[in-house]
Design a protein around this motif. Structure first.
Motif, PDB file in Angstrom:
ATOM      1  N   ASP A 105      85.291  42.562  84.415  1.00 42.69           N
ATOM      2  CA  ASP A 105      85.084  41.170  83.997  1.00 42.69           C
ATOM      3  C   ASP A 105      83.824  41.011  83.157  1.00 42.69           C
ATOM      4  OD1 ASP A 105      87.382  40.417  85.307  1.00 42.69           O
ATOM      5  OD2 ASP A 105      86.355  39.823  87.152  1.00 42.69           O
ATOM      6  N   ILE A 106      82.762  41.741  83.519  1.00 46.10           N
ATOM      7  CA  ILE A 106      81.518  41.670  82.754  1.00 46.10           C
ATOM      8  C   ILE A 106      81.728  42.178  81.338  1.00 46.10           C
ATOM      9  CG2 ILE A 106      79.162  42.587  82.570  1.00 46.10           C
ATOM     10  CD1 ILE A 106      79.091  42.642  85.626  1.00 46.10           C
ATOM     11  N   VAL A 107      82.446  43.288  81.226  1.00 42.71           N
ATOM     12  CA  VAL A 107      82.724  43.860  79.903  1.00 42.71           C
ATOM     13  C   VAL A 107      83.559  42.886  79.072  1.00 42.71           C
ATOM     14  CG1 VAL A 107      83.960  45.687  78.679  1.00 42.71           C
ATOM     15  CG2 VAL A 107      82.511  46.247  80.642  1.00 42.71           C
ATOM     16  N   GLU A 108      84.588  42.309  79.675  1.00 45.89           N
ATOM     17  CA  GLU A 108      85.468  41.389  78.945  1.00 45.89           C
ATOM     18  C   GLU A 108      84.712  40.168  78.434  1.00 45.89           C
ATOM     19  OE1 GLU A 108      88.606  41.597  78.050  1.00 45.89           O
ATOM     20  OE2 GLU A 108      88.937  43.570  78.934  1.00 45.89           O
ATOM     21  N   VAL A 109      83.770  39.667  79.229  1.00 43.50           N
ATOM     22  CA  VAL A 109      83.058  38.437  78.869  1.00 43.50           C
ATOM     23  C   VAL A 109      81.899  38.702  77.908  1.00 43.50           C
ATOM     24  CG1 VAL A 109      81.661  36.526  79.772  1.00 43.50           C
ATOM     25  CG2 VAL A 109      83.701  37.283  81.012  1.00 43.50           C
ATOM     26  N   ALA A 157      82.968  57.059  82.889  1.00 45.14           N
ATOM     27  CA  ALA A 157      82.790  55.690  83.360  1.00 45.14           C
ATOM     28  C   ALA A 157      82.039  54.844  82.338  1.00 45.14           C
ATOM     29  CB  ALA A 157      82.053  55.693  84.701  1.00 45.14           C
ATOM     30  N   MET A 158      81.094  55.453  81.624  1.00 49.75           N
ATOM     31  CA  MET A 158      80.333  54.742  80.600  1.00 49.75           C
ATOM     32  C   MET A 158      81.233  54.242  79.479  1.00 49.75           C
ATOM     33  SD  MET A 158      77.024  54.393  80.958  1.00 49.75           S
ATOM     34  CE  MET A 158      76.458  54.321  79.254  1.00 49.75           C
ATOM     35  N   ALA A 159      82.366  54.898  79.315  1.00 46.61           N
ATOM     36  CA  ALA A 159      83.265  54.553  78.212  1.00 46.61           C
ATOM     37  C   ALA A 159      83.968  53.223  78.423  1.00 46.61           C
ATOM     38  CB  ALA A 159      84.299  55.663  78.017  1.00 46.61           C
ATOM     39  N   ILE A 160      83.718  52.562  79.550  1.00 45.86           N
ATOM     40  CA  ILE A 160      84.244  51.211  79.715  1.00 45.86           C
ATOM     41  C   ILE A 160      83.586  50.262  78.723  1.00 45.86           C
ATOM     42  CG2 ILE A 160      82.567  50.486  81.458  1.00 45.86           C
ATOM     43  CD1 ILE A 160      84.799  48.940  82.856  1.00 45.86           C
ATOM     44  N   ILE A 161      82.408  50.641  78.217  1.00 44.92           N
ATOM     45  CA  ILE A 161      81.732  49.858  77.185  1.00 44.92           C
ATOM     46  C   ILE A 161      82.479  50.071  75.868  1.00 44.92           C
ATOM     47  CG2 ILE A 161      79.585  49.465  75.930  1.00 44.92           C
ATOM     48  CD1 ILE A 161      78.126  50.727  78.328  1.00 44.92           C
ATOM     49  N   PRO A 162      83.007  49.027  75.253  1.00 42.62           N
ATOM     50  CA  PRO A 162      83.776  49.182  74.009  1.00 42.62           C
ATOM     51  C   PRO A 162      82.966  49.898  72.924  1.00 42.62           C
ATOM     52  CG  PRO A 162      84.050  46.968  74.891  1.00 42.62           C
ATOM     53  CD  PRO A 162      82.979  47.621  75.714  1.00 42.62           C
ATOM     54  N   GLY A 163      83.630  50.809  72.230  1.00 39.53           N
ATOM     55  CA  GLY A 163      82.988  51.540  71.154  1.00 39.53           C
ATOM     56  C   GLY A 163      82.401  52.866  71.578  1.00 39.53           C
ATOM     57  N   THR A 164      82.304  53.097  72.888  1.00 44.81           N
ATOM     58  CA  THR A 164      81.708  54.345  73.381  1.00 44.81           C
ATOM     59  C   THR A 164      82.635  55.526  73.135  1.00 44.81           C
ATOM     60  OG1 THR A 164      80.551  53.120  75.115  1.00 44.81           O
ATOM     61  CG2 THR A 164      80.745  55.497  75.392  1.00 44.81           C
ATOM     62  N   SER A 165      83.906  55.389  73.435  1.00 43.72           N
ATOM     63  CA  SER A 165      84.946  56.411  73.337  1.00 43.72           C
ATOM     64  C   SER A 165      84.990  57.252  74.595  1.00 43.72           C
ATOM     65  CB  SER A 165      84.771  57.326  72.126  1.00 43.72           C
ATOM     66  OG  SER A 165      85.659  58.426  72.181  1.00 43.72           O
ATOM     67  N   ARG A 166      86.103  57.182  75.324  1.00 43.86           N
ATOM     68  CA  ARG A 166      86.262  57.969  76.534  1.00 43.86           C
ATOM     69  C   ARG A 166      86.201  59.456  76.222  1.00 43.86           C
ATOM     70  NH1 ARG A 166      88.924  61.263  79.248  1.00 43.86           N
ATOM     71  NH2 ARG A 166      90.181  61.644  77.402  1.00 43.86           N
TER      72      ARG A 166
END
Length: 267
Positions: A105-109, A157-166
């Motif tokens: 939810d934090i990432v989405e908002v 797990a860090m890749a949940i941040i958009p643009g990071t790339s899994r």
């Protein structure tokens, strides 16, 4: 959504899911730049099914071997290298599941914006370049102990941040730990199977409970296009990194990130 948009979005998903260039960035970009509408839950499920099928079929021999060894380790006490690798992949999946549930939810908002995409694309691109340039390249995926697996799992797990790339985050972490480029990519791809399966299942559950209408033509387009593009992407990426470094992908990330910054600054 039109069939052209469905095809292009599925193509982007398939081509970028397993490259260290961020699939989420490329999927968010069309809406930010061209004003395309959100593709919806059903389409998200479709492209997850397509990319999951691609990686499982491409690594079908490894998947069968790892699953067999995993269950043999439980019921027969198997201690083979395949059994160990299967457990390490499972361990590496846990951090992403926890982060995903807690931070979704934090990432989405707060983080799903074009400026965040541009910034993380550049930062993690430079990190990949630095790590790849200084990597020792001596280990394969079967040498991953629990500490290494957990470290790569935290990177995933860090890749949940958009643009990071899994794939970019996990390959960077594996290279930092001394994996060869091929081993880092293989471990990253095998790690993607449980995480894509879980993410697709979560989205599928949301879809069932949401009552969102399903356009089966778009759904089929998404599955087939993402499957074909992801399969060939995996094949050619593994062939390419045996001969080249990660530099071309870093350059692409920098061009994409700074290009997006310029676009946002002047619009």
């Amino acid at each position: 959504m039109s069939y052209l948009e469905a095809f292009l979005l599925a193509l982007i998903q398939g081509l970028t899911e397993f490259l260290p260039i961020s699939s989420s960035a490329h999927l968010i970009l069309p809406s930010a730049v061209f004003g395309w509408p959100d593709q919806g839950l059903a389409f998200d499920v479709a492209v997850h099914v397509g990319t999951l099928a691609a990686v499982m079929i491409y690594f079908r021999a490894e998947v069968v071997s790892l699953l067999s060894a995993f269950f043999a380790s439980i019921f027969k006490g198997d201690r083979s290298k395949e059994a160990k690798l299967a457990w390490m992949i499972l361990l590496a999946t846990i951090p992403a599941c926890i982060f995903g549930l807690l931070m979704k939810d934090i990432v989405e908002v707060y983080l799903r914006s074009a400026w965040v995409l541009a910034t993380t694309t550049v930062i993690f691109g430079l990190l990949l370049w630095y790590v790849d340039r200084n990597a020792s390249l001596v280990s394969d995926e079967y040498q991953a102990g629990w500490k290494k697996a957990l470290f790569i799992g935290l990177a995933q797990a860090m890749a949940i941040i958009p643009g990071t790339s899994r794939s970019g985050a996990t390959i960077t972490a594996a290279l930092y730990l001394g994996f060869t480029r091929e081993a880092a990519a293989r471990f990253s791809f095998l790690m993607s199977i449980p995480i894509i399966l879980l993410a697709g299942g979560y989205l599928g559950l949301e879809l069932v409970t949401s009552g969102e209408p399903i356009h089966y033509g778009f759904l089929l387009t998404g599955i087939l296009t993402s499957f074909v593009s992801a399969y060939f992407c995996i094949h050619f990426f593994l062939k390419a990194i045996a001969r080249i470094s990660m530099t071309p992908f870093v350059i692409y990330r920098l061009i994409l990130g700074f290009g997006l910054m310029a676009f946002l600054a002047f619009n």
